[in-house]
Design an enzyme around this catalytic site. Structure first.
Site, PDB file in Angstrom:
ATOM      1  N   CYS A 102     -47.003 -21.451  73.916  1.00 10.75           N
ATOM      2  CA  CYS A 102     -48.429 -21.744  73.844  1.00 10.75           C
ATOM      3  C   CYS A 102     -49.189 -20.630  74.545  1.00 10.75           C
ATOM      4  O   CYS A 102     -48.725 -20.081  75.551  1.00 10.75           O
ATOM      5  CB  CYS A 102     -48.710 -23.090  74.516  1.00 10.75           C
ATOM      6  SG  CYS A 102     -50.404 -23.684  74.288  1.00 10.75           S
ATOM      7  N   HIS A 138     -49.402 -22.901  80.794  1.00 12.66           N
ATOM      8  CA  HIS A 138     -48.743 -23.678  79.747  1.00 12.66           C
ATOM      9  C   HIS A 138     -47.290 -23.243  79.562  1.00 12.66           C
ATOM     10  O   HIS A 138     -46.415 -24.079  79.313  1.00 12.66           O
ATOM     11  CB  HIS A 138     -49.519 -23.556  78.430  1.00 12.66           C
ATOM     12  CG  HIS A 138     -50.774 -24.369  78.396  1.00 12.66           C
ATOM     13  ND1 HIS A 138     -51.191 -25.071  77.287  1.00 12.66           N
ATOM     14  CD2 HIS A 138     -51.713 -24.605  79.350  1.00 12.66           C
ATOM     15  CE1 HIS A 138     -52.334 -25.697  77.549  1.00 12.66           C
ATOM     16  NE2 HIS A 138     -52.666 -25.409  78.793  1.00 12.66           N
ATOM     17  N   THR A 181     -21.779  -9.632  81.506  1.00 10.92           N
ATOM     18  CA  THR A 181     -23.100 -10.210  81.742  1.00 10.92           C
ATOM     19  C   THR A 181     -24.090  -9.417  80.910  1.00 10.92           C
ATOM     20  O   THR A 181     -23.934  -8.209  80.744  1.00 10.92           O
ATOM     21  CB  THR A 181     -23.479 -10.114  83.237  1.00 10.92           C
ATOM     22  OG1 THR A 181     -22.492 -10.773  84.017  1.00 10.92           O
ATOM     23  CG2 THR A 181     -24.834 -10.748  83.511  1.00 10.92           C
TER      24      THR A 181
END
Length: 377
Positions: free
Chosen positions: A171, A181, A316
């Site tokens: 958003c 948000h 990783t």
């Protein structure tokens, strides 16, 4: 200066909402339509790894839900802003060349979890305006400028999936509401598969037996004078103090699937020896470092781009904030694996860890215990 930045962001949102010139019409007319049923993460909606037939219009509906969520075993809560009621929102899966016809619904009044589909729970009542910025979209702030809806409104856009890969959506209603948000949970991902499926660096096909979507979320929960996390009645009430914590860039929680331990115990991910699993990982705000303890990234797209050859045999991998990545691994040993953010502070102290339970026969050729722990003689 801060007010000026907010004003600039608001004006960009307003300008991008202006109707586009219809110089070049869409080529979507007449294509087959299919409706994609959203499912709660970590699961993916039903899809094929290779496209069947020509491009399609894939209909997707995302319902906004503002709801209280418990995020740790202590009972700490956040007034979450969500798509469909989960953090992260559901992942959308299409193929390159498909069109996505996306409807954002912002209901007015109470919404029950069952109203957004099987697997979602709780109730919500929305008071804020929301929109959606999809990083897979070209133009209009990723769709954010065309989808801003107040409670009681809905909006629909159609976009062509031109870039194969995995992408974040979130958003972005303007000004300080953008980061607020996002860190209150309003983000998710979309996967655009190549039409002929995933490939290794030499063009050979890759296949997965299972796929999981892991959304990493940073929360910023304020504490009171007593040192305890505070509780609020709404996202609007939580916003002023939460924004102050956000300015520190020090999250109180960093979690997978919206809560500490959400993908452990009975909710652990599962697999079998010999199966290849696709792990899709998104982080809409902060950098992250996914790692599978006891396993590897056989094929990894850390930037999310399926147009690029995957990196191989990684221990990783790095996913930049505001993006998503993907990794394939074929499990060779049974047991309980830990999938985590290898910032071990975020993983162990703040919650960014999941479990994968793998069934099968142990292979002593790969690993064998020669001497059990015991006293030194």
């Amino acid at each position: 200066m801060t007010k000026m930045v907010y004003a600039m962001l608001a004006s960009v949102i307003a300008l991008s909402a202006l109707p586009a010139r219809a110089d070049k019409p869409s080529h979507a007319a007449g294509l087959e339509r299919v409706k994609q049923v959203m499912v709660k993460p970590p699961l993916l909606p039903k899809h094929t790894q290779k496209a069947e037939g020509g491009p399609k219009i894939v209909e997707v509906e995302l319902v906004v839900r503002e709801r209280e969520m418990t995020i740790d075993p202590l009972g700490t809560t956040v007034q979450a802003l969500t798509f469909m009621g989960s953090v992260p929102g559901p992942i959308i899966v299409v193929h390159e060349g498909d069109y996505v016809e996306l409807t954002v619904v912002n209901p007015k009044g109470e919404v029950k979890g069952s109203d957004t589909g099987e697997g979602w729970d709780g109730t919500s009542s929305n008071i804020m305006s929301h929109n959606i910025d999809l990083h897979a979209v070209t133009g209009a702030l990723g769709g954010a400028g065309l989808t801003l809806v107040a409670p009681g409104q809905k909006a629909t856009i159609r976009f062509k999936a031109t870039k194969p890969g995995v992408f974040v959506y979130h958003c972005a209603p303007g000004g300080p509401m953008i980061p607020y948000h996002v860190v209150q949970g309003m983000n998710g991902a979309i996967m655009v598969l190549p039409r002929d499926g995933l490939k290794d660096g030499d063009g050979n096909p890759l296949h997965y037996d299972r796929a999981y979507y892991i959304g990493e979320q940073d929360f910023y929960v304020p504490k009171g004078a007593d040192g305890q996390y505070k509780k609020y009645d709404s996202a609007a009430a939580a916003m002023p103090e939460t924004l102050e914590v956000m300015k520190t860039n020090e999250p109180s929680h960093v979690v997978f699937e919206g809560a500490v331990g959400a993908l452990t115990g009975e909710n652990a991910l599962t697999a079998k020896v010999g199966e290849t699993v696709l792990f899709i990982h998104s982080q809409a705000n902060r950098d992250t470092r996914p790692h599978l303890i006891g396993g590897h990234g056989d094929y990894v797209w850390p930037t999310g781009s399926f147009n690029d050859p995957p990196q191989t045999n990684l221990e990783t991998w790095f996913i930049a904030g505001g993006s998503a990545g993907a990794a394939l691994y074929t499990f060779l040993q049974p047991g309980l694996y830990v999938y985590l953010n290898h910032n071990l502070i975020d993983a162990v102290l703040k919650g960014a860890a999941a479990h994968v339970k793998v069934e099968g026969e142990w292979d002593n050729d790969l690993l064998e215990q020669i001497v059990k722990p015991g006293p030194i003689e």
